[in-house]
Design a protein around this motif. Structure first.
Motif, PDB file in Angstrom:
ATOM      1  N   GLN A  21       0.798  -1.117  -0.026  1.00 37.89           N
ATOM      2  CA  GLN A  21       0.093  -0.008  -0.203  1.00 37.89           C
ATOM      3  C   GLN A  21       0.792   1.467  -0.023  1.00 37.89           C
ATOM      4  OE1 GLN A  21      -3.585  -0.170   0.494  1.00 37.89           O
ATOM      5  NE2 GLN A  21      -3.623  -2.348   0.884  1.00 37.89           N
ATOM      6  N   ALA A  22       2.314   0.812   0.106  1.00 38.58           N
ATOM      7  CA  ALA A  22       3.229   2.133   0.433  1.00 38.58           C
ATOM      8  C   ALA A  22       3.953   2.397  -0.637  1.00 38.58           C
ATOM      9  CB  ALA A  22       4.122   1.741   1.611  1.00 38.58           C
ATOM     10  N   LEU A  23       3.832   2.011  -1.881  1.00 42.63           N
ATOM     11  CA  LEU A  23       4.780   2.498  -2.831  1.00 42.63           C
ATOM     12  C   LEU A  23       4.061   3.296  -3.815  1.00 42.63           C
ATOM     13  CD1 LEU A  23       6.525  -1.043  -2.960  1.00 42.63           C
ATOM     14  CD2 LEU A  23       7.322   1.315  -2.289  1.00 42.63           C
ATOM     15  N   ARG A  24       4.804   3.861  -4.656  1.00 42.01           N
ATOM     16  CA  ARG A  24       4.325   4.351  -5.842  1.00 42.01           C
ATOM     17  C   ARG A  24       4.400   3.629  -7.080  1.00 42.01           C
ATOM     18  NH1 ARG A  24       7.231   9.645  -3.892  1.00 42.01           N
ATOM     19  NH2 ARG A  24       8.899   8.271  -3.969  1.00 42.01           N
ATOM     20  N   LEU A  25       3.581   3.634  -8.129  1.00 44.37           N
ATOM     21  CA  LEU A  25       3.800   2.896  -9.309  1.00 44.37           C
ATOM     22  C   LEU A  25       5.114   2.807  -9.752  1.00 44.37           C
ATOM     23  CD1 LEU A  25       2.435   1.012 -11.135  1.00 44.37           C
ATOM     24  CD2 LEU A  25       1.952   2.787 -12.478  1.00 44.37           C
ATOM     25  N   SER A  26       5.991   3.874  -9.786  1.00 44.49           N
ATOM     26  CA  SER A  26       7.129   4.054 -10.547  1.00 44.49           C
ATOM     27  C   SER A  26       8.218   3.363  -9.633  1.00 44.49           C
ATOM     28  CB  SER A  26       7.568   5.608 -10.666  1.00 44.49           C
ATOM     29  OG  SER A  26       7.577   6.103  -9.238  1.00 44.49           O
ATOM     30  N   GLU A  27       8.105   3.447  -8.455  1.00 46.07           N
ATOM     31  CA  GLU A  27       8.916   2.588  -7.594  1.00 46.07           C
ATOM     32  C   GLU A  27       8.797   1.088  -7.827  1.00 46.07           C
ATOM     33  OE1 GLU A  27       9.399   5.020  -3.552  1.00 46.07           O
ATOM     34  OE2 GLU A  27       7.436   4.656  -3.922  1.00 46.07           O
ATOM     35  N   ALA A  28       7.487   0.632  -7.747  1.00 44.41           N
ATOM     36  CA  ALA A  28       7.217  -0.742  -7.939  1.00 44.41           C
ATOM     37  C   ALA A  28       7.759  -1.200  -9.509  1.00 44.41           C
ATOM     38  CB  ALA A  28       5.668  -0.796  -8.037  1.00 44.41           C
ATOM     39  N   LEU A  29       7.696  -0.127 -10.572  1.00 44.76           N
ATOM     40  CA  LEU A  29       8.190  -0.830 -11.555  1.00 44.76           C
ATOM     41  C   LEU A  29       9.777  -0.785 -11.702  1.00 44.76           C
ATOM     42  CD1 LEU A  29       5.778   1.392 -14.248  1.00 44.76           C
ATOM     43  CD2 LEU A  29       5.824  -1.229 -13.703  1.00 44.76           C
ATOM     44  N   ARG A  30      10.238   0.051 -10.799  1.00 41.80           N
ATOM     45  CA  ARG A  30      11.859   0.088 -11.071  1.00 41.80           C
ATOM     46  C   ARG A  30      12.215  -1.159 -10.235  1.00 41.80           C
ATOM     47  NH1 ARG A  30      13.963   4.201  -8.559  1.00 41.80           N
ATOM     48  NH2 ARG A  30      12.109   5.373  -7.971  1.00 41.80           N
ATOM     49  N   HIS A  31      11.622  -1.444  -8.912  1.00 45.06           N
ATOM     50  CA  HIS A  31      11.840  -2.812  -8.633  1.00 45.06           C
ATOM     51  C   HIS A  31      11.880  -3.812  -9.170  1.00 45.06           C
ATOM     52  CE1 HIS A  31      10.255  -0.893  -4.446  1.00 45.06           C
ATOM     53  NE2 HIS A  31      11.395  -0.255  -4.896  1.00 45.06           N
ATOM     54  N   LEU A  32      10.804  -4.296 -10.151  1.00 45.64           N
ATOM     55  CA  LEU A  32      10.929  -5.130 -11.132  1.00 45.64           C
ATOM     56  C   LEU A  32      11.772  -4.971 -12.108  1.00 45.64           C
ATOM     57  CD1 LEU A  32       6.930  -5.205 -11.446  1.00 45.64           C
ATOM     58  CD2 LEU A  32       8.042  -6.697 -10.116  1.00 45.64           C
ATOM     59  N   TYR A  33      12.111  -4.220 -12.588  1.00 42.55           N
ATOM     60  CA  TYR A  33      13.101  -3.771 -13.601  1.00 42.55           C
ATOM     61  C   TYR A  33      14.077  -4.411 -13.298  1.00 42.55           C
ATOM     62  CZ  TYR A  33      16.212  -1.623 -17.044  1.00 42.55           C
ATOM     63  OH  TYR A  33      17.294  -1.397 -17.904  1.00 42.55           O
ATOM     64  N   VAL A  34      14.647  -4.259 -12.118  1.00 44.15           N
ATOM     65  CA  VAL A  34      16.088  -4.480 -11.570  1.00 44.15           C
ATOM     66  C   VAL A  34      15.894  -6.050 -11.056  1.00 44.15           C
ATOM     67  CG1 VAL A  34      17.701  -4.357  -9.909  1.00 44.15           C
ATOM     68  CG2 VAL A  34      16.729  -2.324 -10.994  1.00 44.15           C
ATOM     69  N   LEU A  35      14.802  -6.434 -10.213  1.00 47.61           N
ATOM     70  CA  LEU A  35      14.859  -7.577  -9.421  1.00 47.61           C
ATOM     71  C   LEU A  35      14.388  -8.799 -10.216  1.00 47.61           C
ATOM     72  CD1 LEU A  35      13.878  -6.123  -5.948  1.00 47.61           C
ATOM     73  CD2 LEU A  35      16.130  -6.745  -6.869  1.00 47.61           C
ATOM     74  N   LEU A  36      13.688  -8.410 -11.234  1.00 48.11           N
ATOM     75  CA  LEU A  36      13.217  -9.629 -11.980  1.00 48.11           C
ATOM     76  C   LEU A  36      14.525 -10.422 -12.755  1.00 48.11           C
ATOM     77  CD1 LEU A  36       9.793  -8.703 -13.809  1.00 48.11           C
ATOM     78  CD2 LEU A  36      10.268  -9.893 -11.711  1.00 48.11           C
TER      79      LEU A  36
ATOM     80  N   GLY B 156      17.066   5.915  -4.872  1.00 49.30           N
ATOM     81  CA  GLY B 156      16.000   5.756  -3.908  1.00 49.30           C
ATOM     82  C   GLY B 156      16.010   4.772  -3.237  1.00 49.30           C
ATOM     83  N   TRP B 157      16.198   3.375  -3.660  1.00 47.05           N
ATOM     84  CA  TRP B 157      16.025   2.075  -2.879  1.00 47.05           C
ATOM     85  C   TRP B 157      17.084   1.215  -2.894  1.00 47.05           C
ATOM     86  CZ3 TRP B 157      16.285  -2.506  -5.444  1.00 47.05           C
ATOM     87  CH2 TRP B 157      15.975  -2.458  -6.938  1.00 47.05           C
ATOM     88  N   LEU B 158      18.062   1.324  -3.886  1.00 47.55           N
ATOM     89  CA  LEU B 158      19.038   0.254  -3.841  1.00 47.55           C
ATOM     90  C   LEU B 158      20.269   0.618  -3.093  1.00 47.55           C
ATOM     91  CD1 LEU B 158      20.288  -2.335  -5.026  1.00 47.55           C
ATOM     92  CD2 LEU B 158      21.137  -0.777  -7.159  1.00 47.55           C
ATOM     93  N   PRO B 159      20.538   2.010  -2.896  1.00 47.28           N
ATOM     94  CA  PRO B 159      21.620   2.093  -1.874  1.00 47.28           C
ATOM     95  C   PRO B 159      20.932   1.927  -0.534  1.00 47.28           C
ATOM     96  CG  PRO B 159      21.320   4.113  -3.351  1.00 47.28           C
ATOM     97  CD  PRO B 159      20.181   3.116  -3.602  1.00 47.28           C
ATOM     98  N   GLY B 160      21.883   1.258   0.220  1.00 42.26           N
ATOM     99  CA  GLY B 160      21.452   0.692   1.674  1.00 42.26           C
ATOM    100  C   GLY B 160      20.525  -0.508   1.695  1.00 42.26           C
TER     101      GLY B 160
END
Ligand code: SAH
Length: 487
Positions: free
Chosen positions: A179-194, A219-223
């Motif tokens: 419930q906590a993520l923006r769509l752009s963040e979600a897509l960027r997670h998938l783009y990297v993690l898939l 915004g999410w990978l560092p750290g």
């Protein structure tokens, strides 16, 4: 290959806004051709309460193979047949990731002219990938997504439901909810993690993948606790790229340094200042020896490569004949401490004009380092892995090419004289190697020969008749203007 993205909504905030966010109208099915086949976007459901977008990639296996070949890297020749009969077209998540980024590129960047406020806020999301190749299984899937705020459900897919005794395949059925993520963040997670989960890219990974990773990881990978695994797998375990990416991620993290860290740096500076009140003979002797060489050479514009926390820069600043002093280090933390030590922000203009601190890696050629009188590498080479040393050699002696280069490094033979050092140990945890006098000379002679320099050796510290001095110093003098050879 298939994935769905769903959201829920209300009459005021309809779920169908997903169509605006993805820049794809929920009312129609669309097809896009990509380099590897056709990507279809369709909405199995679309009303105010629930909206689901599906991305279906229909891979053309022949195009996939041709493209691989066309780039001159179709894999080993005996793998030719395997290319036609492998599971890539059906499962390769790197294909899906590339399709995702090309079909939803604006959404990935968070751009949405029609509903900017919705693009900027979190929304309820459910993402499903029915068959995701996941190396390392469900544990890795969780370790990757959970720290990002996803609720993860990952079930292994049986190899064949008719024959449960065959066990699980390497696929999982993945459902992510947040419930906590923006769509752009979600897509960027998938783009990297898939592709990270797949751990096999369908294309050659080149240097610009580092940029792609850092952009998508903003915004999410560092750290991220699995930052290393993510980086290494995303870059197909190409170690040089991985290292480059990790260095840059570290810089991002340090740039975001919060107050607690600043305090830590202050304490470190204070602790060091205290230590310096007691004599630290060898470090001081080393600085004096280096400064003496630089004076004797009449060097005015000097590089301190791997300047660390700036002690040598500080010493050189005290002598007006050094008109320009440039400290270079790969560690932003070290440079931050150096700048505090030098009180750069409180320095008068004329003094400040003499000193520059640059962040950079000595393993890469750097045009900023050309044209200086002298360069110092004080206790730096032993911090590089041996296979990286030729790169440093080329960057310094081949590319920057100052008239004088001073290199110091520990003499490992002397280690038996350190009372506190157990036999066979190096002096510092981060030393990748320590050399005997013979080893150092062999390296320095070869470097001089390769790049048109002469070299002389000097002891620093007490020169023990048996094991030599604690620090060994080589002073290189450029003898030829000729173009350097790559090491
Ligand atoms: N020259 C200083 C510091 C030596 S410690 C002195 O004599 O006291 C080694 C320094 O080299 C560290 O600050 C480390 O960050 C830096 N270093 C290691 N690898 C490097 C690289 N590839 N590029 C630039 N600096 C590097």
């Amino acid at each position: 290959m298939f994935l769905t993205i769903s959201t829920t909504g209300t009459a005021e905030r309809p779920a169908t806004d997903l169509g605006f966010l993805l820049h794809k109208h929920p009312g129609k099915a669309q097809a896009f051709s990509t380099s590897y086949g056709t990507a279809h976007v369709l909405y199995p459901e679309a009303d105010a309460e629930r909206c689901t977008a599906a991305l279906l990639l229909e891979v053309d296996p022949v195009a996939l193979v041709r493209r691989g070949k066309g780039k001159g890297r179709g894999g080993a020749p005996d793998a030719a047949l395997a290319q036609y009969v492998n599971d890539r077209p059906y499962a390769a998540s790197s294909l899906l990731a590339v399709a995702l980024s090309s079909v939803f590129s604006s959404a990935m960047r968070g751009v949405c002219a029609a509903r900017p406020e919705r693009a900027a806020e979190p929304l309820p999301l459910r993402i499903e990938v029915p068959a995701l190749p996941a190396r390392g299984g469900t544990a890795v899937v969780r370790a990757l997504f959970e720290p990002l705020g996803w609720t993860v459900s990952a079930e292994p897919v049986a190899l064949d439901t008719e024959f449960p005794e065959w066990g699980d395949s390497r696929y999982v059925r993945l459902v992510l909810e947040s419930q906590a993520l923006r769509l752009s963040e979600a897509l960027r997670h998938l783009y990297v993690l898939l592709p990270v989960l797949d751990d096999a890219k369908h294309y050659w990974v080149s240097a610009d993948e580092v940029d792609k990773l850092l952009r998508a990881g903003e915004g999410w990978l560092p750290g991220h606790p699995e930052q290393k695994l993510i980086t290494s797998r995303f870059l197909s375990r190409r170690w040089s790229l991985t290292r480059q990416a990790l260095e840059r991620l570290e810089l991002v993290r340090l740039a975001e340094t919060d107050d607690a860290d600043v305090e830590e740096i202050d304490n470190a500076v204070a602790a060091e200042a205290e230590e310096e009140e007691k004599p630290a003979p060898l470090a001081v002797q080393r600085r004096d020896a280096i400064t003496a060489v630089l004076r004797e050479r009449g060097a005015a514009r000097v590089l301190d490569l791997g300047c660390g926390q700036g002690q040598l820069v500080q010493a050189l600043l005290k002598d007006a004949r050094f008109t320009e002093i440039v400290g270079v280090d790969v560690s932003m933390r070290a440079l931050t401490i150096a700048s505090r030590r030098l009180k750069l922000d409180r320095m008068g203009e004329r003094q400040a004009a003499r000193v520059t601190l640059l962040q950079g890696s000595l393993a890469y050629t750097d045009a900023r380092l050309k044209g200086y009188d002298a360069a110092v590498l004080s206790e730096v080479i032993e911090h590089l892995d041996l296979p990286r040393l030729p790169a440093l050699e080329y960057a310094v002696f081949g590319s920057a090419r100052p008239r004088t280069v001073v290199v110091t490094t520990p003499n490992v033979e002397y280690n038996v004289r350190w009372e506190s050092l157990p036999a066979g140990h190096v002096r510092h945890g981060d030393h990748r190697f320590e050399w005997t006098r013979k080893e150092f000379r062999a390296w320095a002679d070869a470097v001089a020969e390769r790049h048109g320099y002469g070299v002389q050796f000097h002891p620093v510290g007490p020169d023990d008749p048996e094991v030599g001095p604690p620090t060994q110093m080589a002073v290189f003098t450029r003898t030829s203007e000729k173009e350097a050879k790559a090491a």
